[in-house]
Design a protein around this motif. Structure first.
Motif, PDB file in Angstrom:
ATOM      1  N   SER A 144       6.922   4.587   9.543  1.00 57.32           N
ATOM      2  CA  SER A 144       8.197   4.797   8.856  1.00 57.32           C
ATOM      3  C   SER A 144       8.566   6.269   8.816  1.00 57.32           C
ATOM      4  O   SER A 144       9.729   6.640   9.028  1.00 57.32           O
ATOM      5  CB  SER A 144       8.110   4.239   7.431  1.00 57.32           C
ATOM      6  OG  SER A 144       9.322   4.439   6.736  1.00 57.32           O
ATOM      7  N   LEU A 145       7.586   7.141   8.554  1.00 58.55           N
ATOM      8  CA  LEU A 145       7.860   8.570   8.476  1.00 58.55           C
ATOM      9  C   LEU A 145       8.322   9.111   9.820  1.00 58.55           C
ATOM     10  O   LEU A 145       9.141  10.031   9.879  1.00 58.55           O
ATOM     11  CB  LEU A 145       6.609   9.324   8.008  1.00 58.55           C
ATOM     12  CG  LEU A 145       6.790  10.801   7.676  1.00 58.55           C
ATOM     13  CD1 LEU A 145       7.818  10.975   6.561  1.00 58.55           C
ATOM     14  CD2 LEU A 145       5.472  11.435   7.275  1.00 58.55           C
ATOM     15  N   LYS A 190       1.862   1.588   8.101  1.00 52.70           N
ATOM     16  CA  LYS A 190       3.298   1.382   7.892  1.00 52.70           C
ATOM     17  C   LYS A 190       3.989   2.675   7.469  1.00 52.70           C
ATOM     18  O   LYS A 190       5.107   2.971   7.900  1.00 52.70           O
ATOM     19  CB  LYS A 190       3.527   0.290   6.849  1.00 52.70           C
ATOM     20  CG  LYS A 190       3.172  -1.106   7.336  1.00 52.70           C
ATOM     21  CD  LYS A 190       3.505  -2.154   6.274  1.00 52.70           C
ATOM     22  CE  LYS A 190       3.193  -3.559   6.771  1.00 52.70           C
ATOM     23  NZ  LYS A 190       3.508  -4.601   5.758  1.00 52.70           N
ATOM     24  N   GLU A 191       3.328   3.440   6.617  1.00 53.09           N
ATOM     25  CA  GLU A 191       3.911   4.706   6.171  1.00 53.09           C
ATOM     26  C   GLU A 191       4.049   5.679   7.335  1.00 53.09           C
ATOM     27  O   GLU A 191       5.060   6.382   7.458  1.00 53.09           O
ATOM     28  CB  GLU A 191       3.048   5.322   5.074  1.00 53.09           C
ATOM     29  CG  GLU A 191       3.111   4.599   3.739  1.00 53.09           C
ATOM     30  CD  GLU A 191       2.131   5.149   2.730  1.00 53.09           C
ATOM     31  OE1 GLU A 191       2.381   4.981   1.524  1.00 53.09           O
ATOM     32  OE2 GLU A 191       1.109   5.749   3.145  1.00 53.09           O
ATOM     33  N   MET A 227      -1.898   8.660   5.436  1.00 55.24           N
ATOM     34  CA  MET A 227      -0.996   7.524   5.201  1.00 55.24           C
ATOM     35  C   MET A 227      -1.596   6.233   5.733  1.00 55.24           C
ATOM     36  O   MET A 227      -2.531   6.247   6.532  1.00 55.24           O
ATOM     37  CB  MET A 227       0.342   7.776   5.908  1.00 55.24           C
ATOM     38  CG  MET A 227       1.054   9.035   5.468  1.00 55.24           C
ATOM     39  SD  MET A 227       2.507   9.394   6.495  1.00 55.24           S
ATOM     40  CE  MET A 227       1.695   9.994   7.985  1.00 55.24           C
ATOM     41  N   ASP A 228      -1.032   5.100   5.278  1.00 56.74           N
ATOM     42  CA  ASP A 228      -1.392   3.829   5.897  1.00 56.74           C
ATOM     43  C   ASP A 228      -0.516   3.652   7.139  1.00 56.74           C
ATOM     44  O   ASP A 228       0.454   4.393   7.340  1.00 56.74           O
ATOM     45  CB  ASP A 228      -1.250   2.654   4.922  1.00 56.74           C
ATOM     46  CG  ASP A 228       0.174   2.435   4.440  1.00 56.74           C
ATOM     47  OD1 ASP A 228       1.116   2.546   5.256  1.00 56.74           O
ATOM     48  OD2 ASP A 228       0.367   2.151   3.249  1.00 56.74           O
TER      49      ASP A 228
END
Length: 310
Positions: A221-222, A217-218, A214-215
């Motif tokens: 967020s996760l 931010k992802e 993931m990047d």
């Protein structure tokens, strides 16, 4: 994908809905039922959407994953919200199967890799370890208030039993990870990060298998550690964190405190946030977010953390 199929899973049965022809079938949740389901779906790859149901979907994943179908496991809460958004008030096994098929097609949900048998075992051990920790805390709390010698003896015996069972679980977890080179490397990378120990590393492996894909931010967020903006017109509320994987947040709280106390990089980051007027809990959450983002980057790059290149 040529088609989308929704499957409502219960202890004894699978209710199936195929979107293309709206056909519905029911199969038993057993070996014979799974074989019949596989024949009914056919050999052409399809998107299969189903809710997470613990052990009841485990065999389904193994059978359909081996048949090269694209498996999409969705959170039951998210599925229910989709049903509400589409004004679907009824809730039966047949209706839920149709709703899941529609959800997969409308949202164009992507398939996720199926957990290996080793990961299933590691997760089961991890969940058992969490339960034993709760038992140990409860026993210790009761021990402080107990006075009767029989009750005291039983509580002390239970504590010894819990400690022994925790040691057994830790030994088995270490064996399973050591036998899988990819998992062993992932654990070694996580353990190199300041504040993260063996228990937290296991929790991150189990709760966030997506780490490294993931990047930033992802990843934040996760884990439910990305600030959620709250604004409407001229009104501006406080941003807050929420959603995501609660297990990851719970596992990262103590490592964040350890990192703040014993690592100069994280201590300096925490100090600057507090001096800027941020509440202590917000600053700790920022350190937790930094740990997740760091873990994602290190696993992605296949390298360990170092003081000079965090």
């Amino acid at each position: 994908m040529q088609d989308t199929i929704g499957i409502d899973i219960s202890k004894d049965t699978f209710d199936i809905h195929r979107l293309s022809d709206r056909r519905h079938e029911r199969f038993g949740n057993d070996k014979a039922g799974l074989a019949a389901l596989r024949r009914w779906i056919g050999k052409a790859p399809v998107r299969v959407v189903y809710e997470a149901t613990g052990r009841y979907h485990r065999d389904l994943e193994a059978v359909l994953g081996a048949a090269a179908h694209s498996l999409v496991k969705v959170n039951p809460t998210r599925a229910r919200r989709f049903a509400q958004a589409t004004s679907q008030g009824a809730k039966t096994d047949r209706v839920d199967a149709a709703m899941l098929a529609r959800m997969g097609a409308v949202l164009d949900l992507d398939a996720k890799p199926v957990r290996s048998e080793t990961m299933h075992e590691i997760r089961e051990l991890h969940v058992a370890r969490l339960a034993l920790n709760k038992d140990r805390t409860a026993c210790r709390n009761r021990l402080e208030a107990a006075r009767n010698r029989v009750v005291l003896a039983q509580l002390r015996a239970r504590l010894r039993q819990v400690d022994s069972q925790l040691a057994q679980i830790d030994t088995e977890l270490a064996r399973l990870i050591a036998e899988d080179p990819a998992l062993a490397r992932r654990q070694a990378i996580l353990l190199s990060i300041p504040g993260i120990g063996a228990v937290t590393a296991i929790a991150m492996i189990v709760e966030m298998p997506e780490l490294g894909t993931m990047d930033p931010k992802e990843a934040a967020s996760l884990a439910g550690l990305a600030p959620i903006t709250r604004e409407s017109g001229k009104w501006k509320g406080r941003s807050k964190i929420g959603g995501g994987r609660r297990g990851v947040r719970n596992a990262l709280y103590m490592p964040a405190l350890v990192a703040i106390r014993h690592n100069l990089h994280f201590a300096d980051m925490y100090r600057k946030l507090v001096e800027a007027g941020k509440p202590a809990k917000l600053a700790i959450a920022a350190i937790m977010r930094k740990l997740v983002i760091l873990a994602n980057a290190l696993i992605r790059d296949d390298r360990k953390w170092t003081e000079t290149a965090p």
